[in-house]
Design an enzyme around this catalytic site. Structure first.
Site, PDB file in Angstrom:
ATOM      1  N   LYS A  95      44.005  54.963  72.363  1.00 22.84           N
ATOM      2  CA  LYS A  95      43.675  54.508  73.711  1.00 22.84           C
ATOM      3  C   LYS A  95      42.193  54.149  73.695  1.00 22.84           C
ATOM      4  O   LYS A  95      41.335  55.009  73.516  1.00 22.84           O
ATOM      5  CB  LYS A  95      43.946  55.588  74.760  1.00 22.84           C
ATOM      6  CG  LYS A  95      43.634  55.104  76.176  1.00 22.84           C
ATOM      7  CD  LYS A  95      43.748  56.206  77.202  1.00 22.84           C
ATOM      8  CE  LYS A  95      43.355  55.663  78.575  1.00 22.84           C
ATOM      9  NZ  LYS A  95      43.212  56.747  79.588  1.00 22.84           N
ATOM     10  N   GLY A 183      43.464  56.874  88.765  1.00 19.74           N
ATOM     11  CA  GLY A 183      43.547  56.799  90.213  1.00 19.74           C
ATOM     12  C   GLY A 183      44.844  57.286  90.818  1.00 19.74           C
ATOM     13  O   GLY A 183      44.937  57.461  92.035  1.00 19.74           O
TER      14      GLY A 183
END
Length: 256
Positions: A95, A183
């Site tokens: 990632k 988020g």
């Protein structure tokens, strides 16, 4: 089932390892969530020690490890960290995270694209964390990223899909899996992302910081499954006026 590069996953919920009270709660919560791909910051683990407090329970749980380059401020630092992870963990999955501003943790699009192109060239399977920018996501796809990970809102903010309009465009045009990252603060946010057609979501803070992380892990598992099921079933369209679900005129004719 979701296929990314050379792996297939039955769960579309990916998870992180930060902010948990301890490693036991982390491992139990991840298992409860059904997540099969777990990301961890290289700066937080001793990647040379298989008995590391974070690494050991993940290996025992049998999940796929996704090392991330959180903390890297530019492409050079990210590439260096990626090479260390591949050597120590034996995985070419990565990632990619590059955020030079420690206050807002916004991903650097220029450095991310440059690093992604080089890491792909070096044989990495790159999943880049990035802004919900349709043009950038398409460029990341074009340089060979295995998926894109646009943010829903700033990391750890729990604000949900603040970038929804742009996420919809990214999902519509992408030819690689779209994983909504950052988020997502409630199971309803995860379900919303899946209903839009996102291929997966990555959740950390919302589970780790919950009063009961284990129960919250299960809640996210169900939310992701129901959101995906709704997307595949085909959501009814929205309109701006009312339409009765039962015909009213026939009833009036019968009583006349």
């Amino acid at each position: 089932m979701l296929t990314i590069a050379d792996k297939t996953f039955s769960s579309r919920l990916f998870t992180g390892t930060g902010k948990y009270a301890n490693s036991q709660v982390m491992a139990t919560s991840i298992i409860a969530s059904g997540s099969e791909l777990v990301t961890m910051a290289l700066k937080r683990v001793d990647i040379d020690n298989r008995d590391d407090d974070i690494l050991a329970p993940l290996i025992k749980a049998g999940v796929n490890l996704l090392p991330n380059t959180s903390g890297a401020k530019n492409a050079k630092e990210a590439i260096f960290a990626a090479k260390l992870a591949r050597e120590a963990l034996g995985t070419n999955w990565l990632k990619l995270e590059i955020h030079p501003d420690p206050k807002y943790l916004m991903p650097d699009p220029i450095e991310t694209l440059a690093a992604a192109a080089e890491l792909v060239r070096q044989g990495f399977i790159v999943l880049p964390y990035c802004h919900a920018d349709p043009v950038l996501c398409k460029r990341l796809e074009e340089v060979g990223c295995a998926a894109v990970m646009p943010l829903g809102a700033p990391i750890g903010s729990n604000k949900g899909l603040a970038s929804r309009d742009f996420l919809e465009i990214i999902i519509d045009q992408a030819r690689v899996p779209v994983i909504v990252d950052a988020g997502i603060g409630a199971p309803s946010h995860a379900a919303e992302a899946m209903e839009m057609g996102a291929d997966a979501v990555l959740v950390n803070t919302a589970i780790a910081a919950a009063a009961d992380p284990i129960a919250m892990g299960r809640a996210f598992k169900l939310a992701v499954e129901s959101g995906r099921m709704a997307y595949e079933a085909g959501l009814a369209g929205t309109i701006n006026h009312a339409i009765a679900s039962s015909p009213l005129t026939a009833f009036l004719d019968q009583t006349a």
